[in-house]
Design an enzyme around this catalytic site. Structure first.
Site, PDB file in Angstrom:
ATOM      1  N   ASP A 119       0.914  -1.128   0.024  1.00 39.12           N
ATOM      2  CA  ASP A 119      -0.004   0.065   0.011  1.00 39.12           C
ATOM      3  C   ASP A 119       0.808   1.209  -0.084  1.00 39.12           C
ATOM      4  OD1 ASP A 119      -2.493  -1.803   0.225  1.00 39.12           O
ATOM      5  OD2 ASP A 119      -1.973  -1.999   2.459  1.00 39.12           O
ATOM      6  N   LYS A 166       2.088   2.298  -4.847  1.00 37.35           N
ATOM      7  CA  LYS A 166       2.914   1.846  -6.152  1.00 37.35           C
ATOM      8  C   LYS A 166       2.071   2.168  -7.497  1.00 37.35           C
ATOM      9  CE  LYS A 166       2.851  -2.348  -4.508  1.00 37.35           C
ATOM     10  NZ  LYS A 166       2.615  -2.095  -3.074  1.00 37.35           N
ATOM     11  N   GLY A 178      -4.251  -4.537  -4.419  1.00 37.62           N
ATOM     12  CA  GLY A 178      -5.146  -3.336  -4.721  1.00 37.62           C
ATOM     13  C   GLY A 178      -4.764  -2.199  -5.343  1.00 37.62           C
ATOM     14  N   HIS A 179      -5.171  -1.610  -6.544  1.00 36.06           N
ATOM     15  CA  HIS A 179      -4.789  -0.492  -7.013  1.00 36.06           C
ATOM     16  C   HIS A 179      -5.953   0.193  -7.881  1.00 36.06           C
ATOM     17  CE1 HIS A 179      -2.554   0.885 -11.024  1.00 36.06           C
ATOM     18  NE2 HIS A 179      -3.043   1.820 -10.091  1.00 36.06           N
ATOM     19  N   GLN A 200       1.954  -5.958  -3.136  1.00 32.60           N
ATOM     20  CA  GLN A 200       2.343  -6.068  -1.740  1.00 32.60           C
ATOM     21  C   GLN A 200       3.600  -5.233  -1.395  1.00 32.60           C
ATOM     22  OE1 GLN A 200       1.563  -9.478  -2.944  1.00 32.60           O
ATOM     23  NE2 GLN A 200      -0.482  -8.627  -2.886  1.00 32.60           N
TER      24      GLN A 200
HETATM   25  P1  IMP Z   1      -2.526 -12.895   1.936  1.00 36.05           P
HETATM   26  O1  IMP Z   1      -1.558 -11.878   0.743  1.00 36.05           O
HETATM   27  O2  IMP Z   1      -4.068 -12.725   1.496  1.00 36.05           O
HETATM   28  O3  IMP Z   1      -2.277 -14.095   2.005  1.00 36.05           O
HETATM   29  O4  IMP Z   1      -2.335 -12.112   3.187  1.00 36.05           O
HETATM   30  C1  IMP Z   1      -1.006 -12.070   4.040  1.00 36.05           C
HETATM   31  C2  IMP Z   1      -0.716 -10.786   4.388  1.00 36.05           C
HETATM   32  O5  IMP Z   1      -0.227  -9.902   3.466  1.00 36.05           O
HETATM   33  C3  IMP Z   1      -1.898 -10.176   5.384  1.00 36.05           C
HETATM   34  O6  IMP Z   1      -1.058  -9.176   6.431  1.00 36.05           O
HETATM   35  C4  IMP Z   1      -2.462  -9.164   4.259  1.00 36.05           C
HETATM   36  O7  IMP Z   1      -3.047  -7.976   4.980  1.00 36.05           O
HETATM   37  C5  IMP Z   1      -1.159  -8.755   3.582  1.00 36.05           C
HETATM   38  N1  IMP Z   1      -1.356  -8.247   2.258  1.00 36.05           N
HETATM   39  C6  IMP Z   1      -1.573  -8.925   1.098  1.00 36.05           C
HETATM   40  N2  IMP Z   1      -2.043  -8.198   0.171  1.00 36.05           N
HETATM   41  C7  IMP Z   1      -1.484  -6.973   0.288  1.00 36.05           C
HETATM   42  C8  IMP Z   1      -1.627  -5.648  -0.316  1.00 36.05           C
HETATM   43  O8  IMP Z   1      -1.895  -5.627  -1.290  1.00 36.05           O
HETATM   44  N3  IMP Z   1      -1.327  -4.583   0.638  1.00 36.05           N
HETATM   45  C9  IMP Z   1      -1.012  -4.801   1.861  1.00 36.05           C
HETATM   46  N4  IMP Z   1      -1.118  -5.980   2.611  1.00 36.05           N
HETATM   47  C10 IMP Z   1      -1.242  -6.924   1.932  1.00 36.05           C
END
Ligand code: IMP
Length: 435
Positions: A22, A25, A49-50, A233
Site C-alpha cells: 500500500d 505503487k 489493490g490498485h 504488496q
Molecule cells: P495474503 O496475501 O492474503 O495471504 O495476506 C497475507 C498478509 O499480506 C496479510 O497481512 C495481508 O494484509 C497482507 N497483504 C496482502 N496483500 C496486500 C496488499 O496488497 N497490501 C497490503 N497488505 C497486503
C-alpha cells in the site's frame, strides 16, 4: 526541475513496495506506464489493490496489470502470479463495462497456478483455526494456492485448455482438500462439479490469452521494447525476508521478478522502490513505529488509510528507516519514490526511526525473531515539520523543512529519492532525478 524523459533509455524497470504494501505503487506505475511498452505482474494474485480513475469513475484493479487503460501497452500476468479465473473474469467484466478493451492486450502465463474456490475456503478455515494468532490475510486463497504450487499438486492455467485433464486433476486435488476441510478444519466440503462448472465457464473468457509469457517477453526485448515489472504488496511481506509468518506467500522482493516472469535478473536495469513518507500495515504482525494516539488516527484519516482490497483500516506510524534500509538491501534498490509526503503537512515536528532499542542495546537490523522484533522500541530523530507540500511539483517550491526530511532519509538509507509524490493526482509529483 529535472524530468523523466531519459527514462526512454531504460528498457527494463522494476517498481516494488519497500514497506508492508500500500505504498502507492499504483500511482507511480500509472505515472510511469506510458513510457513503457509492457507492464508485467510477477507475484501475488488478486490480493493486491490498485485504484484507477477512468474519467470520473473509479475502478479497482487487483490482478490485471496497471497498463490496462492504455490499449497500446501489453499487460502480462507472469508465471509467478496465482491466478483466480473467477476473479479475473470479474475484473475483466468490470473494465469492459467501462468501455475498456482488456483482452486484446492482456497475456497470461499458461504456467500460473490457479486459485480455485477451495483455496478461498481453506484460507478462511485456516484463519479461523489460528484464532487470535491469525495472519489477517486478504481471504483470497493466495496462501493455499501457493502451498499447492510448492507441494507440486497445483492445477495450472494451461490445464484449462484440456477439460478432461482439468476434471481429473480437480478430482484428485479435491480428494485431498475435502478430507482436510472436513476432518481437520470441521468445515463443509466443496463440490468438485460446482468448481468445475464455474471455472470452465470463466476460462472460456480468457483461454486464448494463455501463452508462454517468457518467450513473449524475450520477443518484446528483441524488438527493442521496454518493460515495467509491477510488484504487489511490499518487501516486508516477502515470504522469505518479511516478518514471517505475518507475510504473504510470494517473493515481493526483486528476486521474484526473475522467477515470476522468466526474464533473467541481468535484464533488470533499474529497481525503483516505493515508500510512504510514513509507514502503514494491514493485518497482524510487529510494527515498531506504530502510533496508537490521535496522530495515528490523523494520518489514517488524512491519508485515506483503508485497504483497497478489504477496506480494513491500516495501522499507521512514523517512517521506519531500519526496515527501509533492509528492503533496499533485499532488492538492490536503485532509487526511492517517497509517496504521500503531503499527508504529513501541518505537523509541528516529524520523526524518523533510525534504530531500535532491544534489551538495552541499540540495533540497526530487523530481528528475524518476531518476539524480539515486537519488543523493539524505535529510536527517533525529530525534524521540524512544514506547512504545505500538497500539490507541489517543482523542487524550487518545496518547503525547506520537507526537503531536509527527504535529505535525512537519503543520508540514512544511502539511496537517492528520485520522485516525491505530493498528492493523489497522477501528476502531483516532484521528479528529483533523471533516470
Ligand atoms: P495474503 O496475501 O492474503 O495471504 O495476506 C497475507 C498478509 O499480506 C496479510 O497481512 C495481508 O494484509 C497482507 N497483504 C496482502 N496483500 C496486500 C496488499 O496488497 N497490501 C497490503 N497488505 C497486503
Amino acid at each position: 526541475m529535472s524530468n523523466i524523459k531519459n527514462i526512454k533509455n531504460i528498457k527494463n524497470m522494476v517498481v516494488l513496495g519497500a514497506q508492508w504494501g500500500d505504498e502507492g505503487k499504483g500511482k507511480i506505475v500509472d505515472f510511469l506506464t506510458d513510457k513503457f511498452d509492457a507492464v508485467v505482474r510477477f507475484q501475488g494474485g488478486h490480493n493486491a489493490g490498485h485504484t484507477l480513475v477512468i474519467g470520473n469513475k473509479t475502478t479497482k484493479l487487483h490482478l490485471i496489470p496497471s497498463g490496462v487503460l492504455h490499449p497500446e501497452i501489453f499487460n502480462i500476468i507472469g508465471n509467478g502470479v496465482v491466478l483466480s479465473p473467477l476473479a479475473l473474469v470479474d475484473e475483466i467484466a468490470g473494465l469492459e463495462k467501462e468501455g475498456v478493451d482488456v483482452l486484446s492486450h492482456l497475456r497470461i502465463s499458461e504456467s500460473c497456478p490457479l486459485i480455485l474456490p477451495v483455496h478461498v475456503a481453506l484460507d478462511h478455515a485456516r484463519e479461523i483455526k489460528r484464532g487470535a494468532s491469525k495472519i489477517g490475510t486478504t481471504g483470497r486463497g493466495i496462501g493455499p494456492a501457493y502451498e499447492d504450487k510448492v507441494a507440486r499438486r497445483a492445477i495450472r492455467a494451461l490445464d484449462l485448455k484440456n477439460p478432461g485433464l482439468f476434471k481429473n486433476k480437480l478430482m484428485e486435488l479435491m480428494d485431498y482438500h475435502n478430507f482436510v476441510l472436513k476432518n481437520y478444519f470441521a468445515q463443509p466440503e466443496i463440490s468438485v462439479q460446482e468448481q468445475y462448472d464455474a471455472v470452465m465457464k470463466a476460462a472460456e473468457k480468457f483461454k486464448h490469452n494463455l501463452i508462454d509469457t517468457t518467450a513473449f517477453l524475450y520477443d518484446l526485448k528483441a524488438a527493442g521494447k521496454s518493460i515495467l515489472f509491477e510488484g504487489a504488496q511490499g518487501a516486508l511481506l516477502d515470504i522469505d525476508h518479511g516478518t514471517y509468518p505475518y507475510v504473504t506467500s510470494s517473493n515481493t522482493t526483486a528476486g521474484g521478478v526473475a522467477t515470476g516472469s522468466g526474464m533473467g535478473p541481468l535484464n533488470l536495469e533499474y529497481v525503483l522502490a516505493v515508500s510512504k513518507a510514513y509507514t502503514t500495515r494491514v493485518g497482524a504482525g510487529p510494527f515498531p513505529t506504530e502510533l496508537f494516539d490521535d496522530l495515528g488516527e490523523t494520518i489514517r484519516a488524512k491519508g485515506h488509510e483503508y485497504g483497497t482490497t478489504t477496506g480494513r483500516p491500516r495501522r499507521c506510524g512514523w517512517l521506519d528507516l531500519v526496515a527501509l534500509k533492509r528492503s533496499i538491501q533485499l532488492s538492490s534498490i536503485s532509487g526511492l519514490v517517497l509517496t504521500k509526503l503531503d499527508v504529513l503537512d501541518g505537523l509541528s515536528t516529524v520523526k524518523l526511526c533510525v534504530g531500535y532499542e532491544l534489551d538495552g542495546k541499540i540495533i540497526h537490523t530487523v530481528p528475524a525473531d518476531l518476539d524480539q522484533f515486537s519488543q523493539c522500541k524505535p529510536v527517533y530523530e525529530t525534524y521540524p515539520g512544514w506547512d504545505k507540500t500538497e500539490g507541489v511539483i517543482a523542487l524550487s517550491e518545496l518547503n525547506q523543512n520537507a526537503l531536509a526530511y527527504i535529505k535525512a532519509i537519503e543520508k540514512h538509507v544511502g539511496v537517492s529519492v528520485d520522485i516525491v509524490s505530493t498528492g493523489q493526482e497522477r501528476n502531483q509529483n516532484i521528479v528529483l532525478k533523471e533516470f
